[in-house]
Motif scaffolding. Structure first.
Motif, PDB file in Angstrom:
ATOM      1  N   MET A  32       0.844  -1.201   0.000  1.00 45.84           N
ATOM      2  CA  MET A  32       0.000   0.000   0.000  1.00 45.84           C
ATOM      3  C   MET A  32       0.881   1.254   0.000  1.00 45.84           C
ATOM      4  N   GLY A  33       1.961   1.201   0.792  1.00 43.33           N
ATOM      5  CA  GLY A  33       2.903   2.312   0.781  1.00 43.33           C
ATOM      6  C   GLY A  33       3.628   2.428  -0.547  1.00 43.33           C
ATOM      7  N   ALA A  34       3.974   1.294  -1.148  1.00 45.09           N
ATOM      8  CA  ALA A  34       4.648   1.319  -2.445  1.00 45.09           C
ATOM      9  C   ALA A  34       3.743   1.894  -3.527  1.00 45.09           C
ATOM     10  N   LEU A  35       2.463   1.541  -3.472  1.00 49.03           N
ATOM     11  CA  LEU A  35       1.517   2.101  -4.443  1.00 49.03           C
ATOM     12  C   LEU A  35       1.373   3.608  -4.264  1.00 49.03           C
ATOM     13  N   ALA A  36       1.376   4.066  -3.026  1.00 48.71           N
ATOM     14  CA  ALA A  36       1.312   5.513  -2.785  1.00 48.71           C
ATOM     15  C   ALA A  36       2.522   6.215  -3.390  1.00 48.71           C
ATOM     16  N   ASP A  37       3.676   5.552  -3.360  1.00 51.29           N
ATOM     17  CA  ASP A  37       4.889   6.141  -3.938  1.00 51.29           C
ATOM     18  C   ASP A  37       4.752   6.382  -5.436  1.00 51.29           C
ATOM     19  N   VAL A  38       3.946   5.553  -6.116  1.00 51.56           N
ATOM     20  CA  VAL A  38       3.775   5.734  -7.563  1.00 51.56           C
ATOM     21  C   VAL A  38       2.474   6.457  -7.893  1.00 51.56           C
ATOM     22  N   GLY A  39       1.856   7.063  -6.869  1.00 46.53           N
ATOM     23  CA  GLY A  39       0.712   7.930  -7.091  1.00 46.53           C
ATOM     24  C   GLY A  39      -0.644   7.268  -7.047  1.00 46.53           C
ATOM     25  N   ILE A  40      -0.726   6.049  -6.496  1.00 47.89           N
ATOM     26  CA  ILE A  40      -2.002   5.355  -6.416  1.00 47.89           C
ATOM     27  C   ILE A  40      -2.430   5.241  -4.958  1.00 47.89           C
TER      28      ILE A  40
END
Length: 349
Positions: free
Chosen positions: A214-222
């Motif tokens: 979830m944190g990784a997805l936030a890093d790519v703008g999702i």
């Protein structure tokens, strides 16, 4: 003995415990949770005094639940989360930061090899011969990977698959079919010791093991969230799903596939899935593509994987790793003797 447990989507639970004669003799509970009335804190800790140090999280939670009156309000934590924290303090359960994770970057292999490597690494982590491992898949040919309990005839149009040169392999975990062509999705496997999910139900472990992504997805703008039991969704719909396989008392295989850019027409031709089932995958009409990761990020697949790897490395203690010759040899044997055989593929016809 001290331990902490961050409840997925909730608060931090902290315990300090003492034990003698195989029983808990002292328990101190703290954290940033909310609890009403105040005296319920003492009720919880008193309920744990005398509990066997071998009690599992469910048994500890039951002691707490039985002691608490009906009007108590617990916000951000549960009796179960206290039980998990106690198990950690006693050394039965572990946290992410208790481990050094092997990280394996994508390596192009035939897709059946990745299915086989899942089994090989799961056995090794269970045996303690390999540390917890995160690895990303990359593959050189198309394949339908069906769940361990799915029926081939119900899931796949074999004539269409053969026409498109798409093979069929059954994996060891449950869940649904994966339509995999080179570059069309992002798949990773996370293999961890059972101690990391000690005290968590099968359903809760999905959310727990998906926290980092979830944190990784936030890093790519999702902006993504978890939807029980095994879906990852954004504000624009489903991104991907997870599946698991456990060796009791040993290790857990948790893998996730996210759609990057899938040919929806070909997928619906090969997979026997109705329009209702695929409506949450972004398909609305013929010719559309299932491309949430590409369209929502504007990034290449390789750049997204690099961002995921960077996030995991920054979040946990890791070391760069690869597959050993012995692991590759064992995987090739499994492909030959198990995953490419009709006995395994059609064990659920």
């Amino acid at each position: 003995m001290h331990a902490e447990y961050k409840v997925p989507g909730g608060k931090l639970v902290v315990v300090d415990v003492e034990a003698a004669d195989d029983r808990l003799t002292k328990v101190a509970l703290s954290g940033d949770f909310f609890l009403e009335p105040d005296e319920a804190l003492e009720t919880i800790t008193d309920a744990l005094i005398g509990a066997p140090i071998t009690a599992n999280a469910a048994a500890l939670a039951e002691r707490i639940a039985q002691a608490l009156p009906e009007h108590v309000s617990m916000v951000g934590f549960t009796p179960e989360s206290v039980g998990i924290a106690v198990r950690r303090a006693l050394g039965h359960a572990s946290s992410w930061h208790d481990h050094v994770f092997d990280v394996i970057a994508p390596m192009v292999l035939e897709p059946a090899m990745h299915v086989a490597l899942d089994e090989v690494l799961l056995r090794e982590v269970a045996a303690g011969t390999r540390p917890p491992t995160l690895r990303f898949w990359d593959w050189d040919s198309p394949l339908v990977v069906i769940g361990s309990f799915q029926s081939v005839r119900n899931e796949v149009d074999e004539d269409a698959a053969q026409r498109h040169g798409i093979g069929i392999v059954r994996r060891i975990s449950g869940g649904g079919a994966m339509f995999m062509e080179p570059g069309n999705c992002i798949t990773y496997s996370l293999v961890v010791p059972g101690s990391l999910v000690d005290g968590l139900s099968f359903e809760r472990s999905y959310e727990f093991l998906d926290q980092w992504v979830m944190g990784a997805l936030a890093d790519v703008g999702i902006k993504a969230s978890y939807v029980p039991i095994n879906d990852i969704v954004s504000e624009q719909g489903k991104i991907g799903g997870a599946a698991q396989k456990r060796i009791v008392g040993g290790a857990v295989l948790h893998h996730v596939t996210m759609s990057y850019d899938i040919d929806a027409d070909k997928m619906t031709e090969v997979l026997r899935i109705g329009r209702e089932k695929i409506s949450d995958k972004g398909i609305t009409s013929s010719g559309k593509r299932v491309d949430p990761m590409r369209s929502q990020t504007g990034m290449t697949r390789a750049d997204i994987i690099d961002a995921f790897l960077a996030h995991f490395r920054a979040r946990y203690t890791t070391r760069e790793a690869g597959y050993t010759d012995a692991e590759m040899s064992a995987a090739r044997e499994l492909v030959r003797d198990k995953f490419s055989t009709p006995e395994w593929t059609y064990r659920v016809p």
